[in-house]
Design a protein around this motif. Structure first.
Motif, PDB file in Angstrom:
ATOM      1  N   UNK A 165       8.338  10.865  10.721  1.00 52.01           N
ATOM      2  CA  UNK A 165       6.967  10.705  10.090  1.00 52.01           C
ATOM      3  C   UNK A 165       6.341   9.720  10.536  1.00 52.01           C
ATOM      4  N   UNK A 166       5.289  10.129  11.376  1.00 52.58           N
ATOM      5  CA  UNK A 166       4.283   9.199  12.104  1.00 52.58           C
ATOM      6  C   UNK A 166       3.064   9.255  11.301  1.00 52.58           C
ATOM      7  N   UNK A 167       2.588   8.060  10.735  1.00 53.71           N
ATOM      8  CA  UNK A 167       1.063   8.026  10.084  1.00 53.71           C
ATOM      9  C   UNK A 167       0.572   6.891  10.421  1.00 53.71           C
ATOM     10  N   UNK A 204       0.947  -1.171  -0.024  1.00 56.48           N
ATOM     11  CA  UNK A 204      -0.039   0.083   0.084  1.00 56.48           C
ATOM     12  C   UNK A 204       0.771   1.270   0.109  1.00 56.48           C
ATOM     13  N   UNK A 205       2.143   1.268   0.561  1.00 58.60           N
ATOM     14  CA  UNK A 205       2.890   2.372   0.783  1.00 58.60           C
ATOM     15  C   UNK A 205       4.086   2.350   0.495  1.00 58.60           C
ATOM     16  N   UNK A 234      15.525  17.773   2.576  1.00 58.40           N
ATOM     17  CA  UNK A 234      15.896  16.153   2.337  1.00 58.40           C
ATOM     18  C   UNK A 234      15.057  15.424   3.751  1.00 58.40           C
ATOM     19  N   UNK A 235      14.908  14.327   3.491  1.00 64.29           N
ATOM     20  CA  UNK A 235      14.286  13.554   4.585  1.00 64.29           C
ATOM     21  C   UNK A 235      13.327  12.588   4.252  1.00 64.29           C
ATOM     22  N   UNK A 236      12.436  11.979   5.009  1.00 64.86           N
ATOM     23  CA  UNK A 236      11.478  10.928   5.042  1.00 64.86           C
ATOM     24  C   UNK A 236       9.984  11.697   4.018  1.00 64.86           C
ATOM     25  N   UNK A 237       9.760  10.633   3.067  1.00 64.43           N
ATOM     26  CA  UNK A 237       8.619  10.986   2.335  1.00 64.43           C
ATOM     27  C   UNK A 237       7.942   9.727   2.141  1.00 64.43           C
ATOM     28  N   UNK A 238       6.623   9.741   2.344  1.00 68.54           N
ATOM     29  CA  UNK A 238       5.654   8.575   2.166  1.00 68.54           C
ATOM     30  C   UNK A 238       4.892   8.762   0.638  1.00 68.54           C
ATOM     31  N   UNK A 239       4.824   7.794  -0.142  1.00 64.38           N
ATOM     32  CA  UNK A 239       4.246   7.879  -1.429  1.00 64.38           C
ATOM     33  C   UNK A 239       3.049   6.362  -1.492  1.00 64.38           C
ATOM     34  N   UNK A 271       0.041   2.607  13.799  1.00 55.71           N
ATOM     35  CA  UNK A 271       0.491   3.569  13.858  1.00 55.71           C
ATOM     36  C   UNK A 271       2.180   3.104  13.189  1.00 55.71           C
ATOM     37  N   UNK A 272       2.508   3.900  12.315  1.00 56.94           N
ATOM     38  CA  UNK A 272       4.041   3.460  12.001  1.00 56.94           C
ATOM     39  C   UNK A 272       4.743   4.915  12.190  1.00 56.94           C
ATOM     40  N   UNK A 273       6.124   5.018  12.603  1.00 56.45           N
ATOM     41  CA  UNK A 273       6.847   5.879  12.741  1.00 56.45           C
ATOM     42  C   UNK A 273       8.438   5.773  12.161  1.00 56.45           C
TER      43      UNK A 273
END
Length: 232
Positions: free
Chosen positions: A203-205, A11-12, A64-69, A213-215
């Motif tokens: 990034x926590x989602x 999914x991600x 720069x850093x954490x990105x979710x797609x 929850x994921x960090x």
């Protein structure tokens, strides 16, 4: 560029965005993160002609850093809803010039985007097209440097997501980001290019399918000027 993948499932996909890479296509035409993700998925799943890639968050090109797609439309919908409801927690690490008056503080301003120059500015409440911007910061460590005087490492928690928000609000609070050639007058005057000291570190989602929850966390400890500090 080889993608640095932090997490991937059906999914991600969560990756590390390098500085200087656009989050999505811009007027320069330079290769962007959406394209890199799409090419990676096409290579991994050659039977899929056009792999789905959904852009959930945007990082300024120098950051720069954490990105979710999202890898599915369903995931895109669920994650975008989290953004809209301010349920996705984004923590940044920034190096600012100077020392904040307080160890912890909340900045509340109204920002207006200046599209013609790709900048934003702080304006009075009630100004047409202005949007409220809120962030919390916490001082982590302060060091003395010969070249730029006192520098402070701070952790920033965004409550809203506005154009250039962290850069504008901190500059307005007399805490401009190290290396920022738009909002830090010391660096605006310099001829040589410098990498802005702003990093999307945590990034926590809520996972769009499992609701767990994921960090995800990445720290730029080896990059200057972050390498000057120990207390991340």
């Amino acid at each position: 560029m080889a993608l640095k993948i932090i997490h991937e499932d059906q999914h991600i996909i969560v990756v590390e965005k390098p500085p200087k890479i656009p989050s999505q296509r811009d007027k320069t035409g330079d290769k962007d993160m959406l394209t890199y993700i799409g090419e990676y998925l096409q290579s991994k799943y050659p039977e899929t002609k056009n792999p789905y890639v959904g852009l959930i968050q945007r990082l300024d090109r120098p950051v720069g850093g954490v990105m979710v797609f999202a890898k599915t439309k369903y995931a895109n919908q669920k994650l975008s809803e989290q953004i809209r409801l301010n349920k996705m927690c984004k923590v940044y690490y920034a190096v600012v010039c100077g020392v904040p008056d307080k160890e912890e503080d909340t900045l509340v301003d109204y920002l207006k985007k200046l599209s013609s120059v790709n900048m934003s500015k702080v304006v009075p409440a009630g100004t047409a097209n202005a949007k409220e911007a809120i962030l919390d910061y916490q001082v982590l460590e302060t060091v003395e440097t010969k070249e730029h005087g006192v520098l402070t490492l701070i952790k920033v928690n965004l409550q809203t997501g506005r154009h250039h928000q962290i850069r504008v609000q901190l500059a307005n609070a007399n805490l401009p980001l190290w290396g920022d050639n738009k909002y830090n007058q010391t660096f605006v005057k310099q001829k040589e290019w410098t990498q802005i000291a702003l990093w999307a570190g945590i990034l926590t989602l809520e996972h769009p399918k499992t609701n767990k929850n994921y960090t995800f966390k990445i720290l730029p400890k080896e990059q200057y000027p972050y390498s000057l500090f120990q207390k991340f």
